[in-house]
Design a protein around this motif. Structure first.
Motif, short mmCIF file in Angstrom:
data_model
loop_
_atom_site.label_atom_id
_atom_site.label_comp_id
_atom_site.label_asym_id
_atom_site.label_seq_id
_atom_site.Cartn_x
_atom_site.Cartn_y
_atom_site.Cartn_z
N ALA A 150 53.51 42.13 41.25
CA ALA A 150 53.54 40.67 41.20
C ALA A 150 52.13 40.13 41.34
CB ALA A 150 54.43 40.13 42.32
N LEU A 151 51.89 38.97 40.74
CA LEU A 151 50.58 38.32 40.86
C LEU A 151 50.61 37.33 42.01
CD1 LEU A 151 49.71 37.62 37.10
CD2 LEU A 151 48.60 39.27 38.62
N HIS A 152 49.56 37.37 42.83
CA HIS A 152 49.46 36.42 43.94
C HIS A 152 49.14 35.02 43.42
CE1 HIS A 152 49.90 39.66 46.78
NE2 HIS A 152 48.84 40.29 46.28
N ARG B 114 43.56 33.34 35.95
CA ARG B 114 42.61 33.83 36.95
C ARG B 114 43.24 34.94 37.78
NH1 ARG B 114 37.94 32.65 39.36
NH2 ARG B 114 37.66 30.83 38.03
N GLY B 115 44.50 34.75 38.16
CA GLY B 115 45.19 35.78 38.92
C GLY B 115 45.29 37.08 38.15
N ALA B 116 45.54 36.99 36.83
CA ALA B 116 45.67 38.19 36.00
C ALA B 116 44.33 38.92 35.89
CB ALA B 116 46.17 37.80 34.62
N VAL B 117 43.25 38.18 35.59
CA VAL B 117 41.94 38.82 35.45
C VAL B 117 41.46 39.38 36.79
CG1 VAL B 117 39.54 38.51 34.72
CG2 VAL B 117 41.37 37.33 33.49
N THR B 118 41.77 38.66 37.87
CA THR B 118 41.42 39.15 39.21
C THR B 118 42.11 40.47 39.50
OG1 THR B 118 41.11 36.89 40.03
CG2 THR B 118 41.47 38.61 41.68
N ALA B 119 43.38 40.59 39.10
CA ALA B 119 44.12 41.83 39.31
C ALA B 119 43.52 42.98 38.50
CB ALA B 119 45.59 41.63 38.93
#
Length: 399
Positions: free
Chosen positions: A54-56, A61-66
């Motif tokens: 799951a993405l926080h 931005r959450g996807a690229v951060t992951a």
């Protein structure tokens, strides 16, 4: 070994891969889905294993951060990511080649968003996020429309008042250009004189189009100012009488935009079959005797054949026909139906070769006596994006 992170941002998804610019499989690939929803998640496929988390933060931005976190957490792989390649759907008349992204390029992509608002604005968002997280390396934009900038005016202009083109740039742009460029380059490796010959390519998937290629250059294609023109597709109607838009609006008592949504989201294979937009599901239903499924497949094949014949009028001969894309690569049924409708052009399919064409491999499926070679060639847009990115990085470094 140097690697490129390839990013393909949609409005609610983000596909990615880490590649070295060769035919080697991606080191890592995956997709973030349902962005904008609290149920957003990202999958990572590495070494044959797939993990989902799951993405926080439920956005791009959450996807690229992951992705960045995964890279930073796998230091044992000794990855050497030297650039990020971004797929961009619409480059308008501004971009005829892939380019290193700077503020001027980013502004140009935003200006082209009026022709592809959902796609281009998502691309801008993805680029800005990736620059913030991978800002110390070059970022490159690779445009779907760029390959078709070689079309002549008599092919790209619409027969509408010229002032509308001069003032607003309303014209055919075409799409799937990265796929077509990859196919043209791949075909050129299969024969000594293939690079100079004439080719028809059918890129068939949920989005579908055809292209006529002369000596490696696009001379005509079926998609237009948007991806709605041309072939019948998974959920898109393709070309039809423009007046139908007003008729649907009046009959259903809905706005023109809502009528356009029907043509984009509820038509094509989905609308005719009333089963699915997925060709595999429809073929299963057809095999079980469903008449709606049979009709949908016949319409899809008929319209594809018509558009192939149409764009072929810009070639002196047809030396090759190539099927690619999810449907083109994997559906012997659709390939057979299309070729049957092109018999008047001397197109003859080897039915056995067509049926046993191995998944994921280049196959020649024409009969021996056929003057036109019929191929199945898997496309690889991500590889071309990685190669363009590496090439531009090397070019910039040598200046």
């Amino acid at each position: 070994m140097q690697q490129i992170l390839v990013v393909n941002c949609g409005s609610s998804s983000l596909k990615f891969a880490i590649m070295d610019g060769t035919d080697n499989p991606p080191i890592l690939e995956g997709i973030a889905e349902r962005l904008g929803s609290e149920h957003s998640a990202i999958s990572f496929k590495y070494a044959g294993n797939k993990t989902v988390q799951a993405l926080h933060d439920h956005d791009h931005r959450g996807a690229v951060t992951a992705i960045k976190h995964w890279i930073d957490s796998n230091t044992d792989l000794a990855l050497n990511i030297v650039g990020v390649g971004h797929r961009v759907v619409h480059g308008g008349e501004t971009f005829s080649n892939s380019v290193v992204i700077d503020s001027e390029v980013l502004s140009g992509i935003e200006q082209c968003a009026r022709f592809a608002p959902l796609h281009n604005l998502a691309h801008v968002k993805g680029i800005e996020v990736a620059q913030a997280l991978f800002g110390d390396i070059p970022h490159v934009a690779v445009f779907d429309t760029a390959f078709h900038q070689t079309l002549e005016a008599d092919q790209y202009l619409y027969p509408i008042p010229m002032r509308l083109y001069r003032e607003h740039h309303f014209r055919k742009y075409g799409f799937h250009g990265t796929s077509y460029r990859y196919i043209a380059q791949k075909l050129a490796t299969l024969g000594s004189d293939f690079a100079l010959q004439n080719t028809l390519v059918a890129h068939l998937g949920n989005g579908a189009s055809v292209c006529a290629i002369k000596a490696g250059h696009s001379v005509d294609t079926s998609m237009g100012i948007t991806p709605l023109e041309g072939l019948m597709m998974g959920t898109r109607s393709g070309s039809l009488d423009p007046s139908l838009l007003a008729f649907i609006s009046d009959a259903e008592k809905i706005s023109m935009k809502e009528a356009l949504d029907i043509l984009n989201k509820d038509s094509g294979l989905k609308g005719i079959s009333e089963i699915s937009n997925d060709c595999r599901t429809i073929e299963t239903a057809q095999a079980a005797g469903d008449d709606r499924a049979e009709l949908a497949l016949n319409m899809f094949a008929s319209r594809t054949a018509k558009h192939l014949a149409s764009v072929a009028t810009n070639l002196e001969s047809v030396d090759h026909i190539v099927f690619t894309g999810g449907i083109g690569e994997n559906s012997p049924v659709i390939r057979a139906k299309i070729c049957q409708r092109l018999a008047m052009m001397g197109i003859h399919l080897d039915l056995h070769a067509n049926q046993i064409s191995p998944r994921g491999e280049v196959s020649l499926i024409s009969e021996n006596h056929c003057k036109t070679n019929i191929w199945v060639i898997p496309t690889n847009e991500e590889l071309l994006i990685a190669q363009d990115t590496l090439s531009l990085i090397e070019s910039s470094a040598s200046k």
